[in-house]
Design a protein around this motif. Sequence first.
Motif, PDB file in Angstrom:
ATOM      1  N   THR A 105      -3.441   8.529  20.900  1.00 16.12           N
ATOM      2  CA  THR A 105      -3.493   6.907  20.118  1.00 16.12           C
ATOM      3  C   THR A 105      -2.938   7.007  18.780  1.00 16.12           C
ATOM      4  OG1 THR A 105      -5.998   7.047  21.074  1.00 16.12           O
ATOM      5  CG2 THR A 105      -5.749   5.884  18.507  1.00 16.12           C
ATOM      6  N   PHE A 106      -2.445   5.804  18.499  1.00 16.63           N
ATOM      7  CA  PHE A 106      -1.791   5.929  17.921  1.00 16.63           C
ATOM      8  C   PHE A 106      -2.208   4.375  16.129  1.00 16.63           C
ATOM      9  CE2 PHE A 106       1.414   3.707  14.651  1.00 16.63           C
ATOM     10  CZ  PHE A 106       2.462   5.005  14.348  1.00 16.63           C
ATOM     11  N   ASN A 107      -2.131   5.105  15.077  1.00 11.02           N
ATOM     12  CA  ASN A 107      -3.168   4.679  14.038  1.00 11.02           C
ATOM     13  C   ASN A 107      -1.882   4.286  12.648  1.00 11.02           C
ATOM     14  OD1 ASN A 107      -5.540   4.098  15.222  1.00 11.02           O
ATOM     15  ND2 ASN A 107      -5.632   6.309  15.374  1.00 11.02           N
ATOM     16  N   VAL A 108      -2.187   3.545  12.069  1.00  7.96           N
ATOM     17  CA  VAL A 108      -1.620   3.331  11.020  1.00  7.96           C
ATOM     18  C   VAL A 108      -2.887   2.757   9.887  1.00  7.96           C
ATOM     19  CG1 VAL A 108      -0.209   2.001   8.924  1.00  7.96           C
ATOM     20  CG2 VAL A 108       0.779   2.871  11.214  1.00  7.96           C
ATOM     21  N   THR A 109      -3.019   2.734   9.080  1.00  8.90           N
ATOM     22  CA  THR A 109      -4.571   2.643   7.927  1.00  8.90           C
ATOM     23  C   THR A 109      -3.589   2.665   6.196  1.00  8.90           C
ATOM     24  OG1 THR A 109      -5.863   3.370   9.331  1.00  8.90           O
ATOM     25  CG2 THR A 109      -6.650   2.726   7.313  1.00  8.90           C
ATOM     26  N   SER A 148       0.718  -0.898  -0.196  1.00  4.81           N
ATOM     27  CA  SER A 148      -0.212  -0.270  -0.166  1.00  4.81           C
ATOM     28  C   SER A 148       0.674   1.329   0.011  1.00  4.81           C
ATOM     29  CB  SER A 148      -1.436   0.157   1.465  1.00  4.81           C
ATOM     30  OG  SER A 148      -1.715   1.416   1.230  1.00  4.81           O
ATOM     31  N   THR A 149       0.824   2.305  -0.950  1.00  4.54           N
ATOM     32  CA  THR A 149       1.022   3.602  -1.209  1.00  4.54           C
ATOM     33  C   THR A 149       0.468   4.863  -0.663  1.00  4.54           C
ATOM     34  OG1 THR A 149       0.182   3.782  -2.964  1.00  4.54           O
ATOM     35  CG2 THR A 149       2.847   3.054  -3.214  1.00  4.54           C
ATOM     36  N   LYS A 150      -1.039   4.153  -0.103  1.00  7.24           N
ATOM     37  CA  LYS A 150      -2.431   4.887   0.198  1.00  7.24           C
ATOM     38  C   LYS A 150      -2.378   4.126   1.953  1.00  7.24           C
ATOM     39  CE  LYS A 150      -5.108   2.882  -3.944  1.00  7.24           C
ATOM     40  NZ  LYS A 150      -5.759   2.125  -3.991  1.00  7.24           N
ATOM     41  N   ALA A 151      -1.880   4.998   2.534  1.00  9.34           N
ATOM     42  CA  ALA A 151      -1.298   4.884   3.947  1.00  9.34           C
ATOM     43  C   ALA A 151      -1.027   5.408   4.424  1.00  9.34           C
ATOM     44  CB  ALA A 151      -0.350   3.902   3.948  1.00  9.34           C
ATOM     45  N   GLY A 152      -1.370   5.656   5.829  1.00  7.38           N
ATOM     46  CA  GLY A 152      -1.450   7.074   6.701  1.00  7.38           C
ATOM     47  C   GLY A 152      -1.063   7.026   8.103  1.00  7.38           C
TER      48      GLY A 152
END
Length: 176
Positions: free
Chosen positions: A69-73, A54-58
Amino acid sequence: MKKLILNTLAVALLLTTACKKDNNNNEIATGGAATVTASNYGFDGSASLGKFSSTKAGITQVSINGVTTFNVTAIRDGGNESITLVLLKKAAVGKIQFGSQLANGGIIISKDYTKAGDGALNYSTDNNGTTMSGGGEVNFTKVDGNNVEGTFYAVAYNNAKKEAFVEQGSFKGTIK
């Protein structure tokens, strides 16, 4: 699982609609650019579907009223599958384990990110199957200011107790 998915969606909505710092020291940030890969992933007892890329990650890290809160999507390039890491703590070098008995957050693996409310398409490390418990691990290998890198793996279950997995995952990007 529904609670974790709904909380993740609420945070994602909040992050996409706000970008400010208020007078109460609550920081709201939009997602920073990231890449996420995994050497293997699959659903419902099937063999590996191959590589997830995925290059569509944030990446986001949000602090509200003293809670971080830490998030990787990440959404798979060319598909609707997604992987979301939700950590109930600030990014720091070291390992964080997930499972139904741990309160560290979790990992959600989805067949279709556009159908977040469908319990059959979304698999969480908080759920358990017949003979196994969902779980996984995130290992932060580098945290340098807003730049983070790490690895992860997970075994997750949907509401029908079917299994999804992701192996040899990695993420790299900038926290926004």
